[in-house]
Design an enzyme around this catalytic site. Structure first.
Site, PDB file in Angstrom:
ATOM      1  N   GLY A  64      15.228  29.338  27.115  1.00  0.00           N
ATOM      2  CA  GLY A  64      14.759  30.259  26.905  1.00  0.00           C
ATOM      3  C   GLY A  64      14.115  31.095  27.293  1.00  0.00           C
ATOM      4  O   GLY A  64      13.037  31.852  27.113  1.00  0.00           O
ATOM      5  N   ARG A  77      20.579  19.961  29.533  1.00  0.00           N
ATOM      6  CA  ARG A  77      19.334  19.405  29.467  1.00  0.00           C
ATOM      7  C   ARG A  77      19.032  18.369  28.508  1.00  0.00           C
ATOM      8  O   ARG A  77      20.208  17.773  27.664  1.00  0.00           O
ATOM      9  CB  ARG A  77      18.749  21.121  29.476  1.00  0.00           C
ATOM     10  CG  ARG A  77      18.961  20.882  27.912  1.00  0.00           C
ATOM     11  CD  ARG A  77      18.374  22.647  27.046  1.00  0.00           C
ATOM     12  NE  ARG A  77      18.621  23.477  27.567  1.00  0.00           N
ATOM     13  CZ  ARG A  77      18.398  24.863  27.770  1.00  0.00           C
ATOM     14  NH1 ARG A  77      19.715  24.587  26.251  1.00  0.00           N
ATOM     15  NH2 ARG A  77      18.865  25.942  28.331  1.00  0.00           N
ATOM     16  N   ARG A  79      20.050  33.279  37.414  1.00  0.00           N
ATOM     17  CA  ARG A  79      19.024  32.425  36.482  1.00  0.00           C
ATOM     18  C   ARG A  79      17.923  31.509  36.788  1.00  0.00           C
ATOM     19  O   ARG A  79      17.752  31.002  37.507  1.00  0.00           O
ATOM     20  CB  ARG A  79      20.501  31.039  35.999  1.00  0.00           C
ATOM     21  CG  ARG A  79      22.047  31.261  35.303  1.00  0.00           C
ATOM     22  CD  ARG A  79      22.954  30.436  35.603  1.00  0.00           C
ATOM     23  NE  ARG A  79      22.749  30.241  34.204  1.00  0.00           N
ATOM     24  CZ  ARG A  79      23.041  29.184  33.398  1.00  0.00           C
ATOM     25  NH1 ARG A  79      23.778  28.178  34.188  1.00  0.00           N
ATOM     26  NH2 ARG A  79      23.116  28.384  32.273  1.00  0.00           N
ATOM     27  N   HIS A  93      -4.761   4.856   1.762  1.00  0.00           N
ATOM     28  CA  HIS A  93      -5.823   5.202   1.440  1.00  0.00           C
ATOM     29  C   HIS A  93      -6.222   6.495   0.657  1.00  0.00           C
ATOM     30  O   HIS A  93      -7.172   6.585   0.207  1.00  0.00           O
ATOM     31  CB  HIS A  93      -6.030   4.906   2.685  1.00  0.00           C
ATOM     32  CG  HIS A  93      -6.128   3.166   3.722  1.00  0.00           C
ATOM     33  ND1 HIS A  93      -6.569   2.421   3.051  1.00  0.00           N
ATOM     34  CD2 HIS A  93      -4.863   3.442   4.165  1.00  0.00           C
ATOM     35  CE1 HIS A  93      -6.055   1.736   3.625  1.00  0.00           C
ATOM     36  NE2 HIS A  93      -5.195   1.863   4.802  1.00  0.00           N
TER      37      HIS A  93
END
Length: 923
Positions: free
Chosen positions: A154, A335, A139, A881
């Site tokens: 990814g 994560r 990985r 505004h």
């Protein structure tokens, strides 16, 4: 001084510390997972560092090893790849073909690189230690991955069920090359991460023979609820869920009770499984969705593991997990959930759940505020609270309802939502300021957690009456009714008195300048608001009175009275800038300068006095009057136009492209004023048909509406004048701090607060604090989604009930055709033209007649309005505004359109119906 500065030893110690040197990448190219941690990000990347943290915390993680970034750097070091780095750094993020070509070249270079012998041997040894023939997952773990501000999920490759040392080394090389996929290179370019700033480690991890696998969020990523866990699961390897190849089973659990709140069974029509000897296969599973892939005990076990991971990391986590054929549960990745909006910086200020409303959005501001900008707002908010006789123990911290989240301003409105009077008043205010916020607030009224506990208006009056009395509001209103011209003169005197109070002696010390800054923000600014706001409020109230006198002709007819209003400082500013453009157009030398030079060069020539005389004089005069203004101007940290005129030069360049005299803004404004006068006469005539007294009263009311409604912009203008003066004083203090070595550059002071600035004057080194703040600010600049309302458990009510954002104050519009967007009517009229989506007005180019589509606007945007054919905004209400200025220029406008900047594309032809509040793709 009112708030004396006391030394803060902890702050001074922190400021004097220097940042730790970068962690050195060790010589050993391979490390066991249990040796890794978040302090080794530069060595092992985000994924590996987090796996190491999970292992250290005693959570179940398959064992394995990590090939460090040193291995990647040693294997790929070459002049050719360095040349690609240089080319990528010089390539624009939106130049996709160039990025793709360079990415392909980098991949080829990496794949062709030889793996050094030492690295080869270390990988083989680490793999052998797992056992002969062990299947592993190989990985990628990039240094810019699984970070608190960006997950990069990814972006690099993973290879599953890899068997044998040779196969592992081949997968390692392919992981290295995946650092240079088109998607990864483009993602980093958009995030502003340079090609040389990222490296890649590789994890080899024992494969789990998964019976079922998936993902777990320890907070609900859709609603923001921190107490809910969300689990997606499917049989086989987790790749099926992560890649989106299946419709997984979906579960939502209450983390407090363990109750399964939602159970949605997916079809799970595809199974990804490991093959003997290596690799994976995909197998169709028709009918597999009939039974859930997890039982309640497994759900509870996963939720508990997720909660342990969240406690360890200190923030909600996005985890990948697998349950083996033997029933053992494993965590394979963790994560941060980067999409959750940060929670407020203060604990809840009372019992039960709290409601926080984003005041930044109410001011048309989507970007974060700098630390000094927030410090200034805290002092102003404290000034408001004290004027209303609320206790404010520490003015620099702001009053108790004031909180910050995501470097933006929020206010705790729980007491308002739980008050009968608050419910009656506050949403109506937001109906005209930021209509979608009003809709979301009203939806909370049915929530039993926010039931009414206060039914009396006296508590509110006890705080408002002293403010009104001190500002002489009743006297102001009576004067405006009886002697309106005198009321205008008094309003002018308020501004003159403010300007006088802003001056400071030129020989003032830096400490005295900081004291002056706090005096302006903490005492001087706020009284201007109650002194002036009664006049425009009266103007709008009298408009409603005139409508009733004339038989209630409808809101559209009344709104037409507000076109081309006098006494509006914002429109006066824009028209003054148009006159500068007209002078430049009529001067050949000035016109040539603008047609032949880039904006940065024009800005340089202006600063050095080298522009042609007409252009130099015109721009100088404009900036002497309005140079304190800026985009996002309530933020002290934002450069003013006088600091950097590039934006104004760009607007002038836009104006010079107006070739049709009929489109000239001054003519458009005059036309709008004439139409308003005509509408006044029609309304007076309608009232006079009822009686002469009705007609006379309607004329008097509408005259005062025209005189006073434009003053709506004046309090904000004077606030910005004060902020401009404060910024000048802070810049002088910053220059002194930089000269003394406390900070590196004068404008670093805007990444400190006032207490820290005082500490710096006493000799503390503040570079570390500034760098951390700049990095955090830069990360927040990339955030697009800002919740209008946020609850104390993280819930975003607009996400829970998405229909809340689909209508404006006018209510739900049934039967809206597909593709048509609905918002709040802001300025009547219909226009079909090309859309121009602009997220940041700095340097933006708007062709004459184009429809401006923006997330929000403040007065710093309005020079663009002069040449716009129409306006569409995601935020705002009928009296925000943008809406006010659009009406005055007579351009159709719709505000409060959900996700307009993403649902409308630049170049798309759309029809804006400002009366119906719709935006429709043109056929």
């Amino acid at each position: 001084m009112e708030h004396p500065v006391t030394p803060d030893p902890a702050l001074e110690t922190q400021a004097l510390e220097t940042r730790a040197p970068e962690t050195q990448i060790p010589g050993d190219p391979v490390l066991a997972l249990e040796r890794l941690g978040q302090d080794m990000l530069a060595e092992v990347g985000g994924k590996a560092a987090n796996l190491g943290e999970l292992t250290r915390a005693g959570l179940p993680v398959p064992d394995g090893f990590c090939l460090t970034t040193r291995a990647y750097l040693d294997a790929t070091a070459s002049p050719a790849l360095a040349d690609v780095h240089t080319a990528l750094a010089a390539t624009a993020p939106d130049d996709l073909p160039a990025l793709a070509a360079l990415a392909a070249k980098a991949r080829a270079l990496v794949l062709d690189a030889d793996v050094p012998a030492g690295i080869d041997a270390a990988v083989r040894a680490a793999y052998a230690a797992l056992g002969p023939g062990t299947a592993v997952a190989v990985r990628s773990s990039a240094t810019a991955e699984d970070l608190p501000f960006a997950s990069f999920a990814g972006q690099q490759d993973t290879f599953l069920n890899v068997v044998g040392a040779d196969a592992v080394l081949a997968a390692v090389r392919r992981c290295w090359a995946s650092l240079w996929t088109d998607r990864a290179v483009t993602y980093r370019a958009v995030q502003g991460i340079g090609p040389s700033a990222v490296s890649l480690a590789v994890v080899g991890q024992r494969m789990v023979d998964a019976a079922v696998a998936g993902v777990l969020f320890t907070a609900n990523p859709v609603t923001g609820r921190r107490h809910e866990a969300v689990i997606d699961a499917s049989p086989g390897l987790g790749e099926a869920v992560v890649s989106g190849a299946v419709n997984p089973d979906h579960f939502v659990l209450d983390g407090g009770t363990g109750q399964v709140l939602e159970r949605r069974i997916g079809d799970k029509g595809l199974l990804i499984r490991a093959l003997p000897g290596g690799g994976t296969e995909r197998v169709a599973q028709p009918g597999a969705g009939s039974a859930p892939s997890l039982d309640d005990a497994q759900l509870a076990a996963l939720e508990l593991l997720g909660r342990r991971a969240e406690v360890h990391f200190g923030s909600p986590q996005d985890l990948e997990w697998a349950i083996g054929q033997d029933g053992a549960v494993w965590l394979t990745q963790s994560r941060p959930i980067t999409t959750l909006y940060p929670m407020p910086d203060k604990p809840t200020s009372g019992p039960g759940p709290r409601v926080y409303l984003c005041f930044s959005l109410a001011q048309g501001l989507t970007r974060p505020l700098t630390p000094m900008g927030l410090a200034g707002i805290r002092l102003i908010a404290s000034s408001v609270a004290r004027a209303a006789q609320f206790p404010v123990p520490a003015p620099r911290d702001g009053p108790s309802p004031y909180v910050e989240a995501g470097q933006r301003i929020f206010f705790d409105l729980t007491a308002v939502v739980r008050s009968k009077t608050g419910r009656a008043i506050v949403p109506r205010v937001f109906d005209i300021m930021e209509a979608r916020s009003a809709v979301v607030l009203r939806q909370l009224f049915t929530d039993p957690n926010f039931s009414i506990v206060s039914t009396s208006p006296w508590r509110l009056l006890r705080h408002l009456v002293p403010v009104a009395a001190r500002a002489r509001v009743p006297e102001t209103l009576i004067r405006a009714l009886i002697r309106p011209e005198d009321a205008l003169r008094r309003a002018d005197r308020v501004g003159q008195q403010l300007r006088t109070s802003l001056t400071v002696p030129s020989d003032a010390t830096a400490a005295q300048r900081l004291d002056h800054v706090e005096r302006i923000l903490g005492r001087t600014v706020f009284p201007v608001v109650p002194a002036l706001m009664p006049l425009p409020a009266l103007g709008f109230a009298l408009l409603a009175v005139a409508g009733k006198l004339g038989g209630s002709p409808g809101n559209g007819a009344l709104q037409d009275v507000l076109r081309g209003l006098p006494n509006n400082v914002t429109t006066e500013m824009d028209l003054d800038l148009w006159q500068v453009a007209a002078a430049i157009r009529n001067d050949p030398a000035s016109a040539a300068a603008f047609s032949g030079a880039a904006l940065p060069e024009l800005a340089r020539r202006y600063r050095t006095g080298e522009l042609p005389r007409i252009a130099q004089h015109g721009l100088s005069g404009f900036l002497s009057r309005y140079g304190q203004r800026a985009v996002a101007e309530i933020d002290l940290g934002m450069p003013r136009w006088s600091d950097d005129p590039t934006h104004i030069l760009g607007v002038l360049a836009n104006y010079l492209r107006v070739e049709d005299p009929a489109l000239a803004p001054d003519r458009q404004f005059e036309k709008a004023a004439r139409e308003a006068d005509a509408q006044v006469e029609r309304l007076v005539a309608a009232a006079a048909r009822r009686s002469r007294l009705h007609g006379a009263a309607a004329r008097a009311a509408l005259r005062r509406t025209r005189m006073f409604a434009g003053l709506r912009e004046l309090p904000k203008y004077h606030l910005v004048e004060a902020l401009g003066a404060v910024r000048q004083q802070l810049a002088a203090v910053g220059a002194e701090l930089a000269a003394a070595g406390a900070i590196d550059a004068a404008d670093d002071i805007f990444f400190l607060d006032l207490t820290e600035a005082h500490v710096g004057l006493r000799g503390a080194a503040l570079q570390g604090i500034v760098q951390q703040r700049r990095e955090a600010y830069q990360a927040e600049l990339g955030r697009r989604h800002i919740p209008r309302v946020l609850l104390s458990d993280g819930t975003e009510p607009e996400a829970v009930q998405p229909d809340a954002g689909q209508t404006g104050a006018a209510g739900t519009r049934a039967g809206v055709p597909a593709g048509r967007l609905s918002g709040t009517p802001a300025s009547a009229g219909t226009v079909t033209a090309r859309a121009r989506v602009i997220l940041d007005p700095q340097g933006a180019r708007l062709e004459p007649g184009e429809i401006l589509v923006a997330p929000s606007t403040d007065p710093g945007w309005t020079p663009l309005f002069l040449t716009a054919g129409g306006l569409v905004m995601e935020m705002g209400g009928p009296n925000s505004h943008g809406a006010v200025v659009a009406r005055e220029y007579g351009i159709p406008a719709v505000v409060g359109v959900p996700d307009a900047t993403s649902r409308i594309a630049t170049g798309q032809n759309v029809t804006v119906d400002g009366a119906a509040g719709t935006v429709t793709p043109a056929s």
